[in-house]
Scaffold this active site. Structure first.
Site: not given
Ligand code: UDP
Ligand code: MN
Length: 353
Positions: A125, A211-212, A302
């Site tokens: 990430y 962060v994504d 969540e």
């Molecule tokens: N995250 C990370 N490394 C990982 C998985 C998750 O840093 O291998 C952190 C990152 O900040 C990410 C957040 O945990 O934005 C939530 O995970 P993700 O975005 O995969 O969840 P989603 O938004 O897809 O439900």
């Molecule tokens: Mn996310």
């Protein structure tokens, strides 16, 4: 007759006044005796009640404008159409068209605020960091003091991003974890500790962001409040029985059918230090109880966040403009995409399926 009645009442009230004074004296003496016999414990109780101050002080300067500040006339009749801009507990829901940036920026400028902003980037990430930070510098609390706290297991992969004036980035190394679910949930405990141990004199508000993601439009002081939740972009038009709440009573995140206000995203939430500390602490505790009972809520932290917000109503809600699905997706109600998830292939970036 009149005089007589008057005198009579006076006499009566005199006696009852005396009686009540005697009664008070009696109670006072009893209390004195009691206090003496329990001196230490009573004093301790009094000390606890009187001297415990909140650890975090939320500045309150009021909402001051000044002569000569010009902005569009607010209307008591016309507002944003097509969406609700207030909840049934009278918290505002922030959409484009519900606030005036000139006015609100002026009001908050005088308060000399610092907004702590946390983001986690573990494992692959870290690839999202450059866009996240660069776009935040373009759109996020521009002109205000922002302190990013970045938690990563790979500090060497943090990109060099030029920070604006009054903006800083602190990188903290955290241990790697094997499951993305544990990384995601583990954020609550790290945030709880950050707020509890470090932020008291460092920040006024905090936002905790995925962060994504990437900023495309203004995210400013209109988002500040005691406890702030963001409506999930997939559920803003759904019925409550369609929300993906945890439905197993065995989990601490359980929400029974027929309950629920909104479905909130865990990818963005914030508020005052005190309120967000309580939120993160509660979610961490509830997740620990679940772990001890060998159960994990369906959508991890969540689910717990949604349970928390159901019984601790947010004082402000942000519309899905503040966390949209994807920059290439639209919806009639979304006049501006301010912050959005970026396309990611989970299999590429997550450490486990
Ligand atoms: N995250 C990370 N490394 C990982 C998985 C998750 O840093 O291998 C952190 C990152 O900040 C990410 C957040 O945990 O934005 C939530 O995970 P993700 O975005 O995969 O969840 P989603 O938004 O897809 O439900
Ligand atoms: Mn996310």
């Amino acid at each position: 007759m009149h005089t007589h009645r008057h005198t009579h009442t006076k006499m009566n009230s005199h006696t009852s006044l005396q009686r009540s004074l005697l009664m008070k004296l009696y109670v006072f003496i009893r209390r004195l005796i009691y206090l003496n016999s329990n001196q230490t414990s009573c004093n301790q109780q009094i000390i606890k009640q009187v001297f415990i101050e909140p650890k975090w002080k939320l500045k309150n300067f009021g909402m001051h404008s000044s002569p000569g500040i010009l902005y569009n006339q607010p209307s008591a009749l016309v507002g944003r159409t097509g969406v609700a801009s207030v909840t049934s507990w009278l918290a505002p829901i922030i959409w484009e068209g519900t606030f005036d940036t000139t006015l609100i920026d002026f009001i908050y400028k005088q308060q000399n605020l610092t907004i702590a902003t946390t983001v986690f980037a573990l494992g692959k990430y870290t690839r999202f960091l450059k866009d996240f930070l660069e776009s935040a510098e373009q759109h996020y609390f521009v002109g205000f003091r922002v302190h990013y706290y970045l938690f990563t297991d790979l500090p060497e992969e943090v990109p060099e991003v030029k920070m604006g004036e009054n903006r800083s980035l602190t990188v903290r190394k955290v241990p790697s974890l094997n499951r993305w679910q544990d990384i995601s949930m583990g954020r609550m405990e790290i945030l709880e500790k950050l707020i509890g141990n470090e932020l008291a004199n460092e920040a006024d508000y905090i936002f905790c962001l995925d962060v994504d993601t990437k900023f495309y439009g203004r995210w400013g002081v209109e988002t500040l409040g005691r406890l702030v939740g963001v409506i999930h972009p997939w559920f803003f038009d759904a019925l409550r029985n369609q929300f993906t709440y945890e439905r197993r009573p065995e989990s601490q995140a359980y929400i029974p059918a027929g309950e629920g206000d909104y479905y909130y995203t865990a990818a963005a939430f914030g508020g005052s230090l005190e309120d967000v500390h309580h939120l993160t602490k509660t979610c961490r505790e509830q997740m620990n109880i679940d772990a001890a009972n060998s159960i994990e809520a369906i959508w991890h932290e969540e689910s717990h966040l949604n349970k928390y917000f159901l019984y601790n109503k947010p004082s402000k809600l942000l519309s899905p403009e503040y966390l949209w699905r994807d920059i290439n997706v639209g919806a009639a109600q979304i006049k501006i995409i301010r912050f959005t998830h970026v396309a990611k292939n989970n299999a590429d970036v997550r450490p486990n399926p």
